[in-house]
Design a protein around this motif. Sequence first.
Motif, PDB file in Angstrom:
ATOM      1  N   ILE A 181       0.856  -1.186   0.000  1.00  0.00           N
ATOM      2  CA  ILE A 181       0.000   0.000   0.000  1.00  0.00           C
ATOM      3  C   ILE A 181       0.894   1.238   0.000  1.00  0.00           C
ATOM      4  O   ILE A 181       1.724   1.401   0.896  1.00  0.00           O
ATOM      5  CB  ILE A 181      -0.913   0.005   1.246  1.00  0.00           C
ATOM      6  CG1 ILE A 181      -1.755  -1.280   1.258  1.00  0.00           C
ATOM      7  CG2 ILE A 181      -1.806   1.235   1.264  1.00  0.00           C
ATOM      8  CD1 ILE A 181      -2.402  -1.570   2.583  1.00  0.00           C
ATOM      9  N   ILE A 182       0.712   2.057  -1.021  1.00  0.00           N
ATOM     10  CA  ILE A 182       1.605   3.207  -1.185  1.00  0.00           C
ATOM     11  C   ILE A 182       0.803   4.485  -1.388  1.00  0.00           C
ATOM     12  O   ILE A 182      -0.153   4.528  -2.155  1.00  0.00           O
ATOM     13  CB  ILE A 182       2.517   3.012  -2.420  1.00  0.00           C
ATOM     14  CG1 ILE A 182       3.388   1.765  -2.253  1.00  0.00           C
ATOM     15  CG2 ILE A 182       3.412   4.238  -2.643  1.00  0.00           C
ATOM     16  CD1 ILE A 182       4.004   1.273  -3.547  1.00  0.00           C
ATOM     17  N   GLY A 183       1.196   5.513  -0.668  1.00  0.00           N
ATOM     18  CA  GLY A 183       0.689   6.863  -0.933  1.00  0.00           C
ATOM     19  C   GLY A 183       1.879   7.756  -1.225  1.00  0.00           C
ATOM     20  O   GLY A 183       2.955   7.552  -0.671  1.00  0.00           O
ATOM     21  N   LEU A 184       1.700   8.714  -2.134  1.00  0.00           N
ATOM     22  CA  LEU A 184       2.816   9.592  -2.477  1.00  0.00           C
ATOM     23  C   LEU A 184       2.506  11.031  -2.074  1.00  0.00           C
ATOM     24  O   LEU A 184       1.349  11.458  -2.051  1.00  0.00           O
ATOM     25  CB  LEU A 184       3.080   9.553  -3.993  1.00  0.00           C
ATOM     26  CG  LEU A 184       3.463   8.202  -4.603  1.00  0.00           C
ATOM     27  CD1 LEU A 184       3.613   8.348  -6.112  1.00  0.00           C
ATOM     28  CD2 LEU A 184       4.740   7.663  -3.988  1.00  0.00           C
ATOM     29  N   GLU A 185       3.547  11.753  -1.737  1.00  0.00           N
ATOM     30  CA  GLU A 185       3.450  13.198  -1.542  1.00  0.00           C
ATOM     31  C   GLU A 185       4.473  13.815  -2.476  1.00  0.00           C
ATOM     32  O   GLU A 185       5.656  13.512  -2.382  1.00  0.00           O
ATOM     33  CB  GLU A 185       3.775  13.575  -0.093  1.00  0.00           C
ATOM     34  CG  GLU A 185       2.730  13.073   0.902  1.00  0.00           C
ATOM     35  CD  GLU A 185       3.170  13.234   2.350  1.00  0.00           C
ATOM     36  OE1 GLU A 185       2.582  12.565   3.214  1.00  0.00           O
ATOM     37  OE2 GLU A 185       4.106  14.015   2.608  1.00  0.00           O
ATOM     38  N   ILE A 186       3.998  14.651  -3.376  1.00  0.00           N
ATOM     39  CA  ILE A 186       4.911  15.216  -4.371  1.00  0.00           C
ATOM     40  C   ILE A 186       4.941  16.729  -4.236  1.00  0.00           C
ATOM     41  O   ILE A 186       3.899  17.388  -4.269  1.00  0.00           O
ATOM     42  CB  ILE A 186       4.465  14.831  -5.803  1.00  0.00           C
ATOM     43  CG1 ILE A 186       4.401  13.308  -5.926  1.00  0.00           C
ATOM     44  CG2 ILE A 186       5.423  15.381  -6.840  1.00  0.00           C
ATOM     45  CD1 ILE A 186       3.027  12.765  -6.029  1.00  0.00           C
ATOM     46  N   HIS A 187       6.135  17.262  -4.049  1.00  0.00           N
ATOM     47  CA  HIS A 187       6.320  18.713  -4.015  1.00  0.00           C
ATOM     48  C   HIS A 187       6.730  19.187  -5.407  1.00  0.00           C
ATOM     49  O   HIS A 187       7.674  18.666  -5.979  1.00  0.00           O
ATOM     50  CB  HIS A 187       7.406  19.090  -3.005  1.00  0.00           C
ATOM     51  CG  HIS A 187       6.949  19.021  -1.581  1.00  0.00           C
ATOM     52  ND1 HIS A 187       7.093  17.900  -0.804  1.00  0.00           N
ATOM     53  CD2 HIS A 187       6.342  19.950  -0.798  1.00  0.00           C
ATOM     54  CE1 HIS A 187       6.589  18.130   0.400  1.00  0.00           C
ATOM     55  NE2 HIS A 187       6.129  19.364   0.439  1.00  0.00           N
ATOM     56  N   LEU A 201      10.775  18.921  -8.791  1.00  0.00           N
ATOM     57  CA  LEU A 201       9.781  17.894  -8.491  1.00  0.00           C
ATOM     58  C   LEU A 201      10.430  16.919  -7.510  1.00  0.00           C
ATOM     59  O   LEU A 201      11.477  16.361  -7.815  1.00  0.00           O
ATOM     60  CB  LEU A 201       9.361  17.183  -9.779  1.00  0.00           C
ATOM     61  CG  LEU A 201       8.097  16.332  -9.715  1.00  0.00           C
ATOM     62  CD1 LEU A 201       7.379  16.403 -11.046  1.00  0.00           C
ATOM     63  CD2 LEU A 201       8.396  14.891  -9.422  1.00  0.00           C
ATOM     64  N   ARG A 202       9.854  16.792  -6.316  1.00  0.00           N
ATOM     65  CA  ARG A 202      10.453  15.936  -5.293  1.00  0.00           C
ATOM     66  C   ARG A 202       9.366  15.028  -4.724  1.00  0.00           C
ATOM     67  O   ARG A 202       8.227  15.448  -4.565  1.00  0.00           O
ATOM     68  CB  ARG A 202      11.049  16.791  -4.164  1.00  0.00           C
ATOM     69  CG  ARG A 202      11.921  17.922  -4.678  1.00  0.00           C
ATOM     70  CD  ARG A 202      12.731  18.557  -3.586  1.00  0.00           C
ATOM     71  NE  ARG A 202      11.997  19.423  -2.672  1.00  0.00           N
ATOM     72  CZ  ARG A 202      11.867  20.750  -2.843  1.00  0.00           C
ATOM     73  NH1 ARG A 202      12.394  21.329  -3.895  1.00  0.00           N
ATOM     74  NH2 ARG A 202      11.220  21.473  -1.964  1.00  0.00           N
ATOM     75  N   CYS A 203       9.732  13.817  -4.448  1.00  0.00           N
ATOM     76  CA  CYS A 203       8.705  12.839  -4.089  1.00  0.00           C
ATOM     77  C   CYS A 203       8.997  12.159  -2.758  1.00  0.00           C
ATOM     78  O   CYS A 203      10.117  11.721  -2.512  1.00  0.00           O
ATOM     79  CB  CYS A 203       8.639  11.799  -5.216  1.00  0.00           C
ATOM     80  SG  CYS A 203       7.357  10.599  -4.983  1.00  0.00           S
ATOM     81  N   ASP A 204       7.983  12.090  -1.883  1.00  0.00           N
ATOM     82  CA  ASP A 204       8.062  11.300  -0.651  1.00  0.00           C
ATOM     83  C   ASP A 204       7.129  10.108  -0.810  1.00  0.00           C
ATOM     84  O   ASP A 204       6.053  10.224  -1.392  1.00  0.00           O
ATOM     85  CB  ASP A 204       7.589  12.098   0.572  1.00  0.00           C
ATOM     86  CG  ASP A 204       8.383  13.386   0.774  1.00  0.00           C
ATOM     87  OD1 ASP A 204       9.494  13.495   0.222  1.00  0.00           O
ATOM     88  OD2 ASP A 204       7.875  14.272   1.487  1.00  0.00           O
ATOM     89  N   VAL A 205       7.553   8.960  -0.275  1.00  0.00           N
ATOM     90  CA  VAL A 205       6.748   7.742  -0.392  1.00  0.00           C
ATOM     91  C   VAL A 205       6.309   7.286   1.001  1.00  0.00           C
ATOM     92  O   VAL A 205       7.120   7.206   1.910  1.00  0.00           O
ATOM     93  CB  VAL A 205       7.586   6.610  -1.033  1.00  0.00           C
ATOM     94  CG1 VAL A 205       6.820   5.298  -1.020  1.00  0.00           C
ATOM     95  CG2 VAL A 205       7.997   6.975  -2.454  1.00  0.00           C
ATOM     96  N   ASN A 206       5.018   7.009   1.164  1.00  0.00           N
ATOM     97  CA  ASN A 206       4.524   6.361   2.379  1.00  0.00           C
ATOM     98  C   ASN A 206       4.146   4.938   2.008  1.00  0.00           C
ATOM     99  O   ASN A 206       3.373   4.721   1.080  1.00  0.00           O
ATOM    100  CB  ASN A 206       3.290   7.091   2.917  1.00  0.00           C
ATOM    101  CG  ASN A 206       3.666   8.413   3.537  1.00  0.00           C
ATOM    102  OD1 ASN A 206       4.284   8.450   4.604  1.00  0.00           O
ATOM    103  ND2 ASN A 206       3.324   9.498   2.871  1.00  0.00           N
ATOM    104  N   ASN A 248      14.884  11.796  -5.353  1.00  0.00           N
ATOM    105  CA  ASN A 248      15.131  12.790  -6.390  1.00  0.00           C
ATOM    106  C   ASN A 248      15.208  12.226  -7.807  1.00  0.00           C
ATOM    107  O   ASN A 248      15.689  12.877  -8.720  1.00  0.00           O
ATOM    108  CB  ASN A 248      16.366  13.625  -6.069  1.00  0.00           C
ATOM    109  CG  ASN A 248      17.579  12.746  -5.918  1.00  0.00           C
ATOM    110  OD1 ASN A 248      17.509  11.553  -6.198  1.00  0.00           O
ATOM    111  ND2 ASN A 248      18.683  13.304  -5.476  1.00  0.00           N
ATOM    112  N   SER A 249      14.757  10.983  -7.973  1.00  0.00           N
ATOM    113  CA  SER A 249      14.564  10.485  -9.338  1.00  0.00           C
ATOM    114  C   SER A 249      13.481   9.402  -9.300  1.00  0.00           C
ATOM    115  O   SER A 249      13.251   8.791  -8.257  1.00  0.00           O
ATOM    116  CB  SER A 249      15.855   9.912  -9.911  1.00  0.00           C
ATOM    117  OG  SER A 249      16.135   8.659  -9.321  1.00  0.00           O
TER     118      SER A 249
END
Length: 476
Positions: free
Chosen positions: A6-12, A190-195, A216-217
């Motif tokens: 189960i994955i949720g993303l937060e993208i700045h 564009l930066r991504c955090d993964v939960n 960062n990629s």
Amino acid sequence: MAYKTIIGLEIHVELATKHKIFCNCPNEYGAEANTLVCPICLGLPGALPVLDKEALEYGIKAGIAFNGSISNIIKMDRKNYFYPDLTKGYQISQAEIPFCDGGYIEIELEEGTKKITLNRIHIEEDTGKQLHSEDGMTLIDFNRAGVPLIEIVTNPDINSAEEAKLFLDKLRAILKYIGVSNVKMEEGSLRCDVNINVVNTKSNVKSNITEIKNLNSFKAVVKAIEFEEKRHIELLEAGSNTDRETRRWDETKGETIIMRKKFGVSDYRFAEDGDIPPIKIAGEWIEEIRKSLPELPHAKKERFIKEYNLSDYDAGVLTQSKELSIFFEDTLKYIDDSKLVSNWIMGDVLRRLNDDEIEIEESNLKPKDLAELLILIRDGKINNNTGKKVLKEMFDTGKSPETIVKEKGLIQISDEGALKEIIEKVLSENEQSIIDYKNGKDRALGFLVGQIMKASRGKANPQLVNKMLLEIINER
Ligand code: ZN
Ligand code: MN
């Protein structure tokens, strides 16, 4: 044992506005450190922030493009935490009321279309940037402080690294289509955090959510997810569990490493920012922004299928990037053959871009030149194989196909007299192949065609060679 991830993303996403979000400093990347600053973005006491209209407009554009509903009131809140690159000791962000609620992005899986729903999109300011030097010093560049960001938060609808990658590809493509961000991960726009956590589908036992920060990629996102999936499952299998914590991806070690235990929301002591009163948003303004949006990838794909008679797959690939879709349509201005143009772009052109790891707009290829090349092939001036060689040269040098063909003397030999001479010569040197062919060995014919093409240095018209060769042999 079966596990579900189960994955949720937060993208700045940094917005490519002219100014920063609360002051008039230019919003630019790559300037000399600490030259694009003022009392407001340095957070000096008494300085008053004012929300930039363009930043909000860009945010709303993204919100509409991602199918969210736009709030009619904008409220800004303070998110308190101490970090050296945050001079005020708080970040101006949005807490309970984000400017955009809900929304979704569709991704194409083998089993069909999947909707990844969004929880929210809020707008906030970026922090400064810490630069760690080799001798252990940390310097801070505040040029980035106050650059407008939107933070896109998905619901936990993503179930694999592959889905995460498809989602991010689509998200980036749409942001590029609407032109609100450069979406360059290498520049941090564009930066991504993964939960992430996993659930045992039989026992329903879940691992605790881990957050992986600042990937960062897209490659790092995929690898970090795959690493965490495995780590979570192994811990559950051993009768243990993961800790609620924040980790980071270490590219050289190829693993995630703990940064800190997870903050609770209460740690941030959110409170309304008294310096920025709530702003009412006129419905007409939102409508105006909606109307200003360009054609988005999905609509363009449907149009390409209808207008150009392309397959679903081809239309999907051609509309993946805004620039590629424009390149395709621009080429058609010079040659009216959508199937031919699409075949060449989908084949040799994309292969070359892939090999060079560049986008179409970074290459030497121009729509007009590609069209010219295809016209040379269609009119029989050069054959298909020569065309591929010319295309390579066009990518290498940026020269027009006409120039390359002239310089290298590549014009196809379609003159029957000249061809007959070459064919006769090759036949006289390969009597055995003629006998083989007459004895029913079809391969001998292919061999002869190859020898003739070789003798013509690739310039013979292959259709004509085939036809004439058969005629000549059968007469013998
Ligand atoms: Zn400033
Ligand atoms: Mn944020």
